[in-house]
Design a protein around this motif. Structure first.
Motif, mmCIF file in Angstrom:
data_model
loop_
_atom_site.group_PDB
_atom_site.id
_atom_site.type_symbol
_atom_site.label_atom_id
_atom_site.label_comp_id
_atom_site.label_asym_id
_atom_site.label_seq_id
_atom_site.Cartn_x
_atom_site.Cartn_y
_atom_site.Cartn_z
ATOM 1 N N SER A 8 0.827 -1.208 0.000
ATOM 2 C CA SER A 8 0.000 0.000 0.000
ATOM 3 C C SER A 8 0.862 1.259 0.000
ATOM 4 O O SER A 8 2.045 1.229 0.332
ATOM 5 C CB SER A 8 -0.920 0.012 1.218
ATOM 6 O OG SER A 8 -0.197 0.326 2.384
ATOM 7 N N THR A 9 0.226 2.332 -0.374
ATOM 8 C CA THR A 9 0.896 3.631 -0.360
ATOM 9 C C THR A 9 1.334 3.976 1.059
ATOM 10 O O THR A 9 2.410 4.536 1.258
ATOM 11 C CB THR A 9 -0.059 4.709 -0.898
ATOM 12 O OG1 THR A 9 -0.484 4.326 -2.205
ATOM 13 C CG2 THR A 9 0.611 6.052 -0.953
ATOM 14 N N VAL A 11 5.562 4.918 5.104
ATOM 15 C CA VAL A 11 6.177 4.582 6.394
ATOM 16 C C VAL A 11 7.641 4.195 6.189
ATOM 17 O O VAL A 11 8.517 4.650 6.930
ATOM 18 C CB VAL A 11 5.398 3.455 7.112
ATOM 19 C CG1 VAL A 11 6.188 2.886 8.277
ATOM 20 C CG2 VAL A 11 4.043 3.975 7.591
ATOM 21 N N ARG A 12 7.933 3.387 5.179
ATOM 22 C CA ARG A 12 9.326 3.001 4.921
ATOM 23 C C ARG A 12 10.190 4.216 4.590
ATOM 24 O O ARG A 12 11.320 4.334 5.044
ATOM 25 C CB ARG A 12 9.391 1.979 3.801
ATOM 26 C CG ARG A 12 9.351 0.566 4.323
ATOM 27 C CD ARG A 12 9.889 -0.417 3.313
ATOM 28 N NE ARG A 12 8.973 -0.700 2.231
ATOM 29 C CZ ARG A 12 7.873 -1.416 2.348
ATOM 30 N NH1 ARG A 12 7.529 -1.903 3.498
ATOM 31 N NH2 ARG A 12 7.106 -1.636 1.303
ATOM 32 N N LYS A 13 9.634 5.120 3.817
ATOM 33 C CA LYS A 13 10.359 6.355 3.462
ATOM 34 C C LYS A 13 10.662 7.175 4.717
ATOM 35 O O LYS A 13 11.777 7.671 4.898
ATOM 36 C CB LYS A 13 9.523 7.165 2.477
ATOM 37 C CG LYS A 13 10.120 8.482 2.076
ATOM 38 C CD LYS A 13 9.172 9.198 1.129
ATOM 39 C CE LYS A 13 9.326 10.679 1.259
ATOM 40 N NZ LYS A 13 8.311 11.431 0.526
ATOM 41 N N MET A 14 9.684 7.299 5.594
ATOM 42 C CA MET A 14 9.869 8.077 6.818
ATOM 43 C C MET A 14 10.849 7.389 7.770
ATOM 44 O O MET A 14 11.657 8.048 8.423
ATOM 45 C CB MET A 14 8.528 8.303 7.518
ATOM 46 C CG MET A 14 7.532 9.139 6.730
ATOM 47 S SD MET A 14 8.109 10.822 6.397
ATOM 48 C CE MET A 14 8.509 10.738 4.671
ATOM 49 N N GLN A 15 10.813 6.076 7.835
ATOM 50 C CA GLN A 15 11.756 5.351 8.687
ATOM 51 C C GLN A 15 13.187 5.513 8.169
ATOM 52 O O GLN A 15 14.123 5.656 8.950
ATOM 53 C CB GLN A 15 11.380 3.874 8.771
ATOM 54 C CG GLN A 15 10.157 3.645 9.619
ATOM 55 C CD GLN A 15 9.657 2.215 9.574
ATOM 56 O OE1 GLN A 15 9.811 1.519 8.576
ATOM 57 N NE2 GLN A 15 9.042 1.791 10.660
ATOM 58 N N ALA A 16 13.353 5.526 6.863
ATOM 59 C CA ALA A 16 14.680 5.752 6.279
ATOM 60 C C ALA A 16 15.183 7.148 6.638
ATOM 61 O O ALA A 16 16.366 7.339 6.945
ATOM 62 C CB ALA A 16 14.628 5.570 4.769
ATOM 63 N N LYS A 17 14.282 8.121 6.619
ATOM 64 C CA LYS A 17 14.672 9.487 6.977
ATOM 65 C C LYS A 17 15.069 9.564 8.445
ATOM 66 O O LYS A 17 16.037 10.247 8.801
ATOM 67 C CB LYS A 17 13.519 10.453 6.672
ATOM 68 C CG LYS A 17 13.908 11.891 6.783
ATOM 69 C CD LYS A 17 14.954 12.248 5.748
ATOM 70 C CE LYS A 17 15.283 13.714 5.798
ATOM 71 N NZ LYS A 17 16.404 14.044 4.925
ATOM 72 N N ILE A 33 2.353 14.390 10.433
ATOM 73 C CA ILE A 33 3.716 13.877 10.240
ATOM 74 C C ILE A 33 4.521 14.841 9.390
ATOM 75 O O ILE A 33 5.689 15.108 9.675
ATOM 76 C CB ILE A 33 3.682 12.477 9.614
ATOM 77 C CG1 ILE A 33 3.163 11.476 10.646
ATOM 78 C CG2 ILE A 33 5.055 12.068 9.097
ATOM 79 C CD1 ILE A 33 2.918 10.096 10.110
ATOM 80 N N GLU A 34 3.903 15.375 8.361
ATOM 81 C CA GLU A 34 4.608 16.328 7.496
ATOM 82 C C GLU A 34 5.068 17.547 8.288
ATOM 83 O O GLU A 34 6.178 18.043 8.086
ATOM 84 C CB GLU A 34 3.711 16.747 6.324
ATOM 85 C CG GLU A 34 3.386 15.629 5.360
ATOM 86 C CD GLU A 34 4.588 15.118 4.595
ATOM 87 O OE1 GLU A 34 5.536 15.882 4.353
ATOM 88 O OE2 GLU A 34 4.563 13.931 4.224
ATOM 89 N N LEU A 35 4.240 18.029 9.206
ATOM 90 C CA LEU A 35 4.633 19.168 10.044
ATOM 91 C C LEU A 35 5.810 18.800 10.949
ATOM 92 O O LEU A 35 6.754 19.584 11.108
ATOM 93 C CB LEU A 35 3.453 19.647 10.888
ATOM 94 C CG LEU A 35 2.324 20.335 10.136
ATOM 95 C CD1 LEU A 35 1.148 20.604 11.071
ATOM 96 C CD2 LEU A 35 2.810 21.623 9.505
ATOM 97 N N ALA A 36 5.763 17.620 11.541
ATOM 98 C CA ALA A 36 6.859 17.166 12.402
ATOM 99 C C ALA A 36 8.139 17.017 11.585
ATOM 100 O O ALA A 36 9.230 17.368 12.053
ATOM 101 C CB ALA A 36 6.494 15.842 13.077
ATOM 102 N N TRP A 37 8.005 16.519 10.376
ATOM 103 C CA TRP A 37 9.172 16.336 9.510
ATOM 104 C C TRP A 37 9.802 17.668 9.145
ATOM 105 O O TRP A 37 11.021 17.806 9.161
ATOM 106 C CB TRP A 37 8.746 15.602 8.240
ATOM 107 C CG TRP A 37 9.360 14.263 8.137
ATOM 108 C CD1 TRP A 37 10.203 13.835 7.160
ATOM 109 C CD2 TRP A 37 9.207 13.169 9.039
ATOM 110 N NE1 TRP A 37 10.573 12.539 7.418
ATOM 111 C CE2 TRP A 37 9.967 12.114 8.550
ATOM 112 C CE3 TRP A 37 8.501 12.983 10.221
ATOM 113 C CZ2 TRP A 37 10.053 10.893 9.207
ATOM 114 C CZ3 TRP A 37 8.566 11.768 10.865
ATOM 115 C CH2 TRP A 37 9.344 10.745 10.356
#
Length: 95
Positions: free
Chosen positions: A2-3, A8-14, A76-80
């Motif tokens: 799923s998208t 989630v994988r992208k955010m975990q990599a970051k 999440i985008e704001l936290a990022w």
């Protein structure tokens, strides 16, 4: 896949990338003057707190239903954004 899972994988990599950057800043802190060490430590602790908040948001996202994850994504985008700005500020400040 799923998208949401991809996101989630992208955010975990970051998060892992930020770990490396925080480790680099921590190593720099050991080589600065005593006066600057306190400021460096405060900055690093702030970064770690922001990183932990971002990690918690990812966990919320992982456990959210398919319909709720889009709503959580904006938080999440704001936290990022805040974390990215804090990392860049620290890197610039302690060059």
């Amino acid at each position: 896949m799923s998208t949401r899972d991809e996101y989630v994988r992208k955010m975990q990599a970051k998060l892992e990338e930020w770990n490396a950057e925080i480790d680099t800043l921590t190593a720099k802190a050991s080589s600065v003057t005593t006066d600057a060490k306190s400021e460096f430590r405060e900055q690093i602790e702030s970064l770690k707190a922001k990183q932990e908040a971002a990690r918690q948001r990812i966990e919320e996202l992982q456990h959210a239903g398919e319909s709720a994850w889009e709503d959580l994504k904006s938080g999440i985008e704001l936290a990022w954004t805040a974390m990215t700005e804090a990392i860049e500020s620290a890197k610039t400040r302690f060059k």
